[in-house]
Design an enzyme around this catalytic site. Structure first.
Site, PDB file in Angstrom:
ATOM      1  N   HIS A  35      24.832  84.967  31.399  1.00  0.00           N
ATOM      2  CA  HIS A  35      26.023  84.603  31.098  1.00  0.00           C
ATOM      3  C   HIS A  35      26.376  83.980  29.866  1.00  0.00           C
ATOM      4  O   HIS A  35      25.758  83.127  29.410  1.00  0.00           O
ATOM      5  CB  HIS A  35      26.319  83.635  32.175  1.00  0.00           C
ATOM      6  CG  HIS A  35      27.772  83.095  32.110  1.00  0.00           C
ATOM      7  ND1 HIS A  35      28.201  81.745  32.072  1.00  0.00           N
ATOM      8  CD2 HIS A  35      29.055  83.782  32.533  1.00  0.00           C
ATOM      9  CE1 HIS A  35      29.480  81.549  32.239  1.00  0.00           C
ATOM     10  NE2 HIS A  35      30.029  82.803  32.500  1.00  0.00           N
ATOM     11  N   GLU A  62      25.689  89.475  28.729  1.00  0.00           N
ATOM     12  CA  GLU A  62      27.215  89.438  28.779  1.00  0.00           C
ATOM     13  C   GLU A  62      28.055  89.275  27.415  1.00  0.00           C
ATOM     14  O   GLU A  62      27.503  88.535  26.828  1.00  0.00           O
ATOM     15  CB  GLU A  62      27.889  88.410  29.977  1.00  0.00           C
ATOM     16  CG  GLU A  62      29.393  88.398  30.086  1.00  0.00           C
ATOM     17  CD  GLU A  62      29.767  87.086  30.711  1.00  0.00           C
ATOM     18  OE1 GLU A  62      29.528  86.065  30.378  1.00  0.00           O
ATOM     19  OE2 GLU A  62      31.276  87.285  31.465  1.00  0.00           O
ATOM     20  N   ASP A  64      31.892  88.149  26.356  1.00  0.00           N
ATOM     21  CA  ASP A  64      33.208  87.916  26.516  1.00  0.00           C
ATOM     22  C   ASP A  64      34.137  88.455  25.346  1.00  0.00           C
ATOM     23  O   ASP A  64      33.640  88.111  24.126  1.00  0.00           O
ATOM     24  CB  ASP A  64      33.559  86.773  26.743  1.00  0.00           C
ATOM     25  CG  ASP A  64      33.131  86.152  28.162  1.00  0.00           C
ATOM     26  OD1 ASP A  64      33.523  86.645  28.978  1.00  0.00           O
ATOM     27  OD2 ASP A  64      32.355  85.163  27.975  1.00  0.00           O
ATOM     28  N   HIS A  77      34.394  83.424  24.367  1.00  0.00           N
ATOM     29  CA  HIS A  77      34.873  83.214  25.630  1.00  0.00           C
ATOM     30  C   HIS A  77      36.328  82.980  25.794  1.00  0.00           C
ATOM     31  O   HIS A  77      37.157  83.557  26.590  1.00  0.00           O
ATOM     32  CB  HIS A  77      34.053  82.359  26.361  1.00  0.00           C
ATOM     33  CG  HIS A  77      34.413  82.267  27.599  1.00  0.00           C
ATOM     34  ND1 HIS A  77      35.392  81.215  28.204  1.00  0.00           N
ATOM     35  CD2 HIS A  77      34.083  82.830  28.893  1.00  0.00           C
ATOM     36  CE1 HIS A  77      35.806  81.390  29.709  1.00  0.00           C
ATOM     37  NE2 HIS A  77      34.903  82.198  29.872  1.00  0.00           N
ATOM     38  N   GLU A 167      32.873  91.889  28.941  1.00  0.00           N
ATOM     39  CA  GLU A 167      34.437  91.678  29.738  1.00  0.00           C
ATOM     40  C   GLU A 167      35.645  91.620  28.623  1.00  0.00           C
ATOM     41  O   GLU A 167      35.616  90.847  27.720  1.00  0.00           O
ATOM     42  CB  GLU A 167      34.601  90.104  30.349  1.00  0.00           C
ATOM     43  CG  GLU A 167      35.673  89.635  30.930  1.00  0.00           C
ATOM     44  CD  GLU A 167      35.700  88.526  31.401  1.00  0.00           C
ATOM     45  OE1 GLU A 167      34.775  87.819  31.579  1.00  0.00           O
ATOM     46  OE2 GLU A 167      36.816  88.056  31.908  1.00  0.00           O
TER      47      GLU A 167
HETATM   48 CA    CA Z   1      32.838  86.262  31.381  1.00  0.00          CA
END
Ligand code: CA
Length: 453
Positions: A35, A62, A64, A77, A167
């Site tokens: 994450h 991940e 963002d 993020h 994401e």
């Molecule tokens: Ca995320």
């Protein structure tokens, strides 16, 4: 204090890779998603943190993603820069009326001048955390391309596939600024040869309408077809808003968590991601007892977030981070977790003695060794490391070779397809969307050869 200049992160990269064993997290049919990269150990979202997460054996890293004023895609993020950089100091007065400094208002060149200053306490400061000198590393916000360049390169170096889990953040906010972030992200993925469902990638987004658009319009136009993950929020509006009758309102996800909703999205979605508190209440009871089974029957994987090891982050029913992982992986039955502590989760999967992976099918939690009765003063502990692996105890966060055989089954490389009996997608709930996205992109022919695969 010695300042490690811009190439300093590379030293970390080498260190991380040296610490890597031949193992990845793929000890069983469960995955570890790093994450915001290795955010529990080092500052979130930068190349050093990515290298560390890879070195720790994470299955997926991940990203963002948000856009800059000059249409570049960066790994950040928040849509704003204040929490993790010195933007207020470097660019006073460049904030909006709400006091925030939006990445959308800065060019990439300006953003590259910023230094990551994430507070030491931001992602925990426990054992194994990089010393409180990380700000001296002069780390900066990476572009999405830079991160993919690193990961594709490390795949060759490590001789293994490294998953990515990008994401697309707040398409509605970008659209208000005249930007099509989904198209920009997909073009970059295509450039780095992420074009088919065989690639180790899930594209995630909280916006259901945007994911439908990606599947129905953008993928065909770009000659791509990737696995998609529908993120599900608790209707607080932090992630997705929709324009209804001229007013921006919080998106309501309730329909997706119904069987008909899951069936509808399973026509184009491969996984769902939701807060773990939406699966289990504070006492350890399943809130949606059949959700995992229903999802699996529809060919959907379930990847809840966010798993942290700090005591204050542990729910009352888990005595330790490992107990929490044991409960969700092997009792609740999730397929993977988003965690700030990828190294600890990888180590857990590798050192966990093979155990029956009972998955509850009813409304009750199965009796479980690691799950703690909140009323009980005695909290049973999950074995965290093998007694023959002392290194595991001395290096929290670092994967170590298991002293017991790893869970036997290899990770599937593809998501199972829904059974043939699955009904075609039903009509989505009627939601009035925001302004129309930019003009439909023209089909683009994939390059004949690429250096990335
Ligand atoms: Ca995320």
């Amino acid at each position: 204090m010695l300042l490690i200049r811009s190439s300093g992160w590379f030293c970390l990269l080498l260190t991380a890779l040296m610490l890597t064993t031949a193992l990845s997290a793929q000890a069983g049919e469960k995955i570890v998603i790093a994450h915001r990269a290795a955010s529990g150990y080092l500052m979130e979202h930068n190349l050093a943190s990515v290298a560390l997460a890879v070195g720790m054996g994470s299955d997926y890293i991940e990203q963002d993603l948000v856009m800059t004023k000059d249409d570049q895609v960066i790994v950040l993020h928040d849509p704003t820069l204040s929490r993790v950089t010195n933007v207020a100091e470097l660019f006073p007065g460049r904030n909006r009326a709400d006091g925030q400094f939006y990445a959308l208002d800065f060019t990439l060149a300006e953003i590259k001048r910023l230094r990551l200053l994430e507070p030491y306490s931001n992602s925990g400061n426990g054992e194994g955390r990089f010393p409180d000198t990380s700000q001296n590393l002069q780390l900066s916000i990476p572009t999405f391309k830079e991160e993919l360049e690193l990961i594709r390169g490390l795949e060759k170096t490590m001789r293994r596939d490294i998953g990515i889990y990008p994401e697309i953040k707040q398409p509605w906010l970008h659209r208000k600024e005249g930007k099509d972030i989904s198209l920009a992200v997909l073009k970059i993925l295509r450039e780095y040869d992420y074009t088919t469902r065989d690639e180790k990638i899930f594209v995630q987004c909280f916006d259901p309408l945007e994911l439908k658009r990606i599947h129905d319009e953008l993928f065909p136009a770009l000659g791509m077809d990737l696995k998609l993950t529908q993120l599900i929020d608790d209707n607080n509006g932090n992630e997705t808003k929709t324009l209804e009758w001229g007013e921006w309102v919080n998106y309501n996800y309730d329909w997706i968590l119904s069987k008909s909703g899951l069936r509808a999205i399973s026509a184009y979605i491969s996984g769902i991601g939701l807060d773990k508190s939406m699966l289990v209440d504070g006492a350890g009871n399943l809130l949606r007892p059949t959700l995992i089974d229903d999802a699996h029957q529809l060919g959907l994987v379930v990847h809840p977030y966010t798993f942290r090891r700090e005591k204050e982050s542990l729910p009352p029913y888990a005595a330790s981070f490992e107990a929490l992982l044991e409960f969700f992986y092997f009792k609740v039955g999730v397929d993977g977790v988003f965690t700030d502590y990828c190294g600890d989760a990888v180590r857990f999967l590798h050192t966990r003695p093979t155990a029956p992976a009972a998955v509850p099918t009813g409304g009750e939690i199965l009796p479980s060794q690691p799950v703690v009765d909140p009323e009980s003063p005695k909290e049973p502990q999950v074995p965290q490391t093998s007694p023959t692996s002392p290194a595991a105890a001395s290096q929290p966060g670092m994967p170590v070779a298991p002293a017991v055989p790893a869970v036997a089954a290899p990770l599937p490389t593809t998501v199972p397809t829904p059974p043939g009996s699955v009904a075609p997608a039903t009509r989505l709930p009627i939601v009035i969307t925001g302004p129309e996205p930019a003009a439909k992109p023209a089909p683009v022919t994939p390059p004949a050869e690429s250096k990335y695969r």
